[in-house]
Enzyme design. Structure first.
Site, short mmCIF file in Angstrom:
data_model
loop_
_atom_site.label_atom_id
_atom_site.label_comp_id
_atom_site.label_asym_id
_atom_site.label_seq_id
_atom_site.Cartn_x
_atom_site.Cartn_y
_atom_site.Cartn_z
N ASN A 135 -4.77 4.57 0.83
CA ASN A 135 -3.55 4.16 0.13
C ASN A 135 -3.91 2.85 -0.57
OD1 ASN A 135 -0.21 3.22 1.32
ND2 ASN A 135 -0.88 3.76 -0.73
N CYS A 193 6.07 -1.44 2.83
CA CYS A 193 4.85 -0.65 2.76
C CYS A 193 3.95 -1.09 3.90
CB CYS A 193 4.15 -0.81 1.42
SG CYS A 193 2.61 0.14 1.29
N GLY A 194 3.78 -0.23 4.89
CA GLY A 194 3.03 -0.61 6.08
C GLY A 194 1.55 -0.84 5.82
N ASN A 236 12.38 1.61 4.50
CA ASN A 236 12.71 2.53 3.42
C ASN A 236 13.05 3.89 4.04
OD1 ASN A 236 10.06 3.24 4.15
ND2 ASN A 236 9.18 2.25 2.38
N CYS A 292 0.50 6.80 4.19
CA CYS A 292 1.73 6.03 4.05
C CYS A 292 2.07 5.46 5.42
CB CYS A 292 2.87 6.91 3.54
SG CYS A 292 4.45 6.04 3.38
#
Length: 293
Positions: free
Chosen positions: A16, A77-78, A164, A224
């Site tokens: 990612n 966003c981890g 989110n 993700c």
């Protein structure tokens, strides 16, 4: 703006990938168009998300801004949090750093073998916190399906907000699902007024799941982090796994642990994985000039 240059880092967490801009040192008025230009894989640098490091707003070590490749700002966003955590740990020499995000504060620490652990906070599980456009008393499995009537391909997702909104469908084989086709439809389903990240999860054992994700505003992604956290919570709530598991994504493995609930509410989620620096460079000024034109 045509004469301006900005230093960038290219980083990734399990594939990612991110372009990181440190706006503390080089201020930039970042628009949706500039974000899209930088994220474009053909004419820009290319990334899933554009990440900004900014001055803290309320006492943390830094603020992290997040924009998807479509230019839209998102809350969490981890995988990016692990990357920014690594940078701030190296920069400050501290054992623990606090990263402010639009979704709240995230704490990052070092783990074994160079990995980074981030505390993603407690999940939100009420229908109006996710949010959903209709009331569901039980968000472990809501009424939503895709496929032929009476024989759906996917149905009854668990829904979770981890900074989110996420919907997680449990399936027999994640590779059998055409997520590139179903993901966009479900992302924009009327049930999700803020859109949603759509994942398919396959339980391999009580301590191991496989996961693929269509990310809101970014599309199919190799990993993700918030989806891995949401899937762990959804699996525990459905009694499919233990609270500490390995989540295998196309880009690699994460370790996710949902801590026990306390008298203050749901337990926090700890996520551990790699945070890699791929390269660094200077943005082509034409990216900024063309986007601003």
């Amino acid at each position: 703006m045509a004469g301006m240059t900005h230093h960038f880092l290219k980083m990734n967490g399990l594939g990612n990938d991110f372009v990181v801009l440190d706006l503390r040192r080089e201020p930039l008025v970042l628009t949706d168009a500039i974000a899209r230009a930088i994220a474009d894989r053909e004419t820009g640098i290319g990334c899933d998300q554009l990440i900004t490091i900014e001055h803290p707003k309320h006492g943390g070590d830094a603020f992290m801004g997040i924009r998807n490749s479509d230019g839209g700002a998102v809350e969490a966003c981890g995988n990016a949090a692990r990357c920014i955590g690594r940078l701030l740990l190296d920069e400050t020499g501290k054992d623990i750093v606090t990263i402010e995000t639009p979704a709240g504060d995230t704490v990052a620490t070092r783990a074994d073998e160079g990995a980074i652990t981030v505390d993603m906070g407690a999940p939100k599980l009420n229908w109006n916190e996710i949010p959903l456009s209709e009331e569901f008393q039980d968000t472990r499995a809501i009424e939503l399906e895709i496929g032929p009537l009476g024989a759906p391909i996917m149905h009854s997702p668990g829904v979770v907000n981890v900074g989110n909104p996420h919907a997680i469908f449990f399936v027999e084989d994640v590779d059998a699902i055409d997520l590139a086709r179903s993901g966009p439809m479900l992302e924009h389903h009327p049930l999700f007024p803020e859109r949603a990240n759509i994942s398919v999860a396959q339980v391999l054992s009580p301590t191991h799941i496989r996961l693929r994700t269509w990310e809101r505003g970014a599309g199919l992604t190799r990993a993700c982090g918030t989806a891995a956290c949401a899937a762990t919570v959804a699996a525990v709530r459905r009694r499919k796994t233990e609270r500490k598991i390995t989540v295998s994504l196309p880009g690699g493995d994460l370790t996710v642990e949902w801590l026990p609930d306390t008298d203050k509410g749901y337990g926090h989620i700890l996520m551990t994985g790699d945070a890699m620096l791929d390269r660094e460079g200077t943005l082509d000024p034409r990216l900024l000039a063309g986007a601003a034109a």
